[in-house]
Design an enzyme around this catalytic site. Structure first.
Site, mmCIF file in Angstrom:
data_model
loop_
_atom_site.group_PDB
_atom_site.id
_atom_site.type_symbol
_atom_site.label_atom_id
_atom_site.label_comp_id
_atom_site.label_asym_id
_atom_site.label_seq_id
_atom_site.Cartn_x
_atom_site.Cartn_y
_atom_site.Cartn_z
ATOM 1 N N HIS A 83 0.825 -1.214 0.000
ATOM 2 C CA HIS A 83 0.000 0.000 0.000
ATOM 3 C C HIS A 83 0.854 1.257 0.000
ATOM 4 O O HIS A 83 1.837 1.346 0.723
ATOM 5 C CB HIS A 83 -0.977 0.012 1.196
ATOM 6 C CG HIS A 83 -0.330 -0.150 2.528
ATOM 7 N ND1 HIS A 83 0.087 -1.373 3.011
ATOM 8 C CD2 HIS A 83 -0.040 0.756 3.500
ATOM 9 C CE1 HIS A 83 0.595 -1.216 4.218
ATOM 10 N NE2 HIS A 83 0.549 0.063 4.540
ATOM 11 N N MET A 84 0.446 2.214 -0.836
ATOM 12 C CA MET A 84 1.129 3.500 -0.901
ATOM 13 C C MET A 84 0.317 4.542 -0.140
ATOM 14 O O MET A 84 -0.883 4.684 -0.350
ATOM 15 C CB MET A 84 1.292 3.947 -2.358
ATOM 16 C CG MET A 84 2.037 5.287 -2.499
ATOM 17 S SD MET A 84 2.324 5.769 -4.220
ATOM 18 C CE MET A 84 0.723 6.477 -4.636
#
Length: 185
Positions: A104-105
């Site tokens: 996840h960014m």
DNA sequence: GTTCTAGAAC
DNA sequence: GTTCTAGAAC
């Protein structure tokens, strides 16, 4: 009957929380063919989203050159969301050692004003090099075909970095002091 | 990742 | 005495 006390093996282990959020319409901010954007459940700034691939990629350390197109889509999403929040300065990047499963960014505003921001670890995970900027990860993928892990020692050092304002030279004496200071920017 | 809370720091 | 941090959570 013996209860299922070994938490590590329980289906609803906390580290799987993002997978649940991806399928919860009330958490989803926007989506494309390849990615889902969710609102962070405990935002650490005025704006805080997470971009996740639909594909089952556990972390940035599982990426290779075949994922460059996917990562470029992350960049497009970041660009779009920045335009939707033109009143704030956002940044995009990954934690070197994430706690939650599924790559996840983070897309987070630089104000860092939030009731959910509580600990030194929260602070240092967004304001030291523990935070790997999106552009650096993409470059690493293009140049080296993978992303390099950091050592446990480096991790410890970064997490114990003394508190310092991310917008000026102010050195707070503790977290409450820092949170008060952030309101002045 | 958060919650809880003991005891350190003030 | 109160505030704050840091480690366990089966």
């Amino acid at each position: 009957m013996q209860n299922n006390s070994n938490q590590k093996h329980v289906k609803n282990h906390w580290s799987l929380g993002l997978l649940e959020s991806m399928n919860d319409p009330s958490s989803v901010y926007k989506e494309t063919d390849k990615v889902v954007v969710i609102k962070d459940k405990y935002p650490k700034a005025k704006v805080h989203y997470l971009v996740l691939p639909r594909d089952n990629i556990n972390s940035i350390y599982n990426l290779d050159k075949s994922h460059i197109l996917l990562l470029e889509e992350f960049g497009k999403v970041f660009h779009d969301i920045q335009e939707e929040h033109s009143d704030l300065e956002l940044k995009a990047g990954f934690h070197s050692i994430p706690s939650m499963q599924r790559m996840h960014m983070h897309i987070i505003s630089k104000d860092m004003i939030s009731a959910c921001l509580k600990t030194k670890i929260h602070w240092n995970s967004f304001t030291t090099s523990f935070f790997l900027p999106y552009k650096d990860v993409l470059r690493s993928l293009k140049d080296n075909g993978h992303v390099e892990k950091i050592s446990t020692e480096k991790h410890k050092t970064l997490m114990s970095t003394p508190l310092k304002c991310n917008q000026c030279e102010f050195v707070p004496k503790n977290m409450p002091d820092l949170k008060k200071h952030l309101l002045s920017h």
